[in-house]
Design an enzyme around this catalytic site. Structure first.
Site, PDB file in Angstrom:
ATOM      1  N   SER A 196       0.218  30.331 -34.606  1.00 39.19           N
ATOM      2  CA  SER A 196       1.123  30.320 -35.749  1.00 39.19           C
ATOM      3  C   SER A 196       0.388  29.628 -36.880  1.00 39.19           C
ATOM      4  O   SER A 196      -0.563  28.885 -36.638  1.00 39.19           O
ATOM      5  CB  SER A 196       2.389  29.528 -35.408  1.00 39.19           C
ATOM      6  OG  SER A 196       3.131  29.203 -36.569  1.00 39.19           O
ATOM      7  N   TYR A 244       5.946  21.653 -31.883  1.00 35.11           N
ATOM      8  CA  TYR A 244       5.578  23.047 -32.142  1.00 35.11           C
ATOM      9  C   TYR A 244       4.185  23.103 -32.761  1.00 35.11           C
ATOM     10  O   TYR A 244       3.341  23.896 -32.334  1.00 35.11           O
ATOM     11  CB  TYR A 244       6.610  23.690 -33.067  1.00 35.11           C
ATOM     12  CG  TYR A 244       6.364  25.148 -33.344  1.00 35.11           C
ATOM     13  CD1 TYR A 244       6.685  26.108 -32.390  1.00 35.11           C
ATOM     14  CD2 TYR A 244       5.825  25.566 -34.553  1.00 35.11           C
ATOM     15  CE1 TYR A 244       6.473  27.459 -32.632  1.00 35.11           C
ATOM     16  CE2 TYR A 244       5.603  26.911 -34.804  1.00 35.11           C
ATOM     17  CZ  TYR A 244       5.925  27.856 -33.845  1.00 35.11           C
ATOM     18  OH  TYR A 244       5.708  29.188 -34.093  1.00 35.11           O
ATOM     19  N   LYS A 264       0.852  24.976 -31.006  1.00 36.51           N
ATOM     20  CA  LYS A 264       0.161  26.061 -31.709  1.00 36.51           C
ATOM     21  C   LYS A 264      -1.274  25.652 -32.034  1.00 36.51           C
ATOM     22  O   LYS A 264      -2.175  26.483 -32.004  1.00 36.51           O
ATOM     23  CB  LYS A 264       0.925  26.481 -32.962  1.00 36.51           C
ATOM     24  CG  LYS A 264       2.311  27.046 -32.649  1.00 36.51           C
ATOM     25  CD  LYS A 264       2.235  28.176 -31.638  1.00 36.51           C
ATOM     26  CE  LYS A 264       3.581  28.725 -31.263  1.00 36.51           C
ATOM     27  NZ  LYS A 264       3.502  29.852 -30.338  1.00 36.51           N
TER      28      LYS A 264
END
Length: 159
Positions: free
Chosen positions: A11, A24, A28
């Site tokens: 991402s 998160y 990633k």
């Protein structure tokens, strides 16, 4: 078959940290690091297999809505409405970002082109490319390294 190509999906959060999403961002970033290491290892051993990493920004999909609408019981009770201000802001940013995101077909085309060209980075949004170039240039400046002209044109930075 004699050849192959992995495309790992991370991402833009793997390259640009965003507030309120530390876990998160970390996962990633791990995908990016694993992909970089694997690509180097495969090239070093002469393998016909290569690796790219996809770091998309927001894409117009039903992923977020689907997660909210189809909660799986095995995950325990479904979280309620977000009441803390940071959580509410993140939800709004994600909802707006997905609504206004790029078309999934555009992402698929970029992935195809990267595989054909054996390109490592698949950055779907120009803002990501610019921010990453600025971040790398800034790090290089702090270390006293000189950056090539391709980085000087990428954003507003000065050594």
């Amino acid at each position: 078959q004699g050849e192959g190509h992995f495309v790992n999906t991370a991402s833009m959060a793997g390259l640009i940290a965003m507030p309120g999403t530390a876990a998160y961002n970390a996962t990633k970033s791990a995908v990016v690091a694993i992909s970089e290491g694997l690509r180097i290892e495969l090239k070093h051993t002469g393998s016909p297999v290569s690796v790219s990493v996809l770091c998309p920004g927001f894409v117009r999909t039903n992923l977020v809505k689907g997660q909210r609408d189809k909660w799986q019981e095995r995950l325990g009770p479904q979280p309620g409405v977000t009441t803390n201000p940071m959580g509410a802001l993140i939800e709004q940013v994600v909802d707006d970002g997905v609504r206004d995101g790029i078309d999934p077909d555009d992402v698929a085309n970029e992935v195809h082109d990267a595989i054909v060209a054996d390109r490592f980075w698949i950055l779907t949004h120009s803002v990501t490319r610019t921010r990453v170039a600025e971040r790398n240039a800034s790090r290089a400046c702090r270390r006293g390294l000189r950056m090539g002209p391709q980085y000087r044109d990428a954003g507003q930075w000065r050594c």
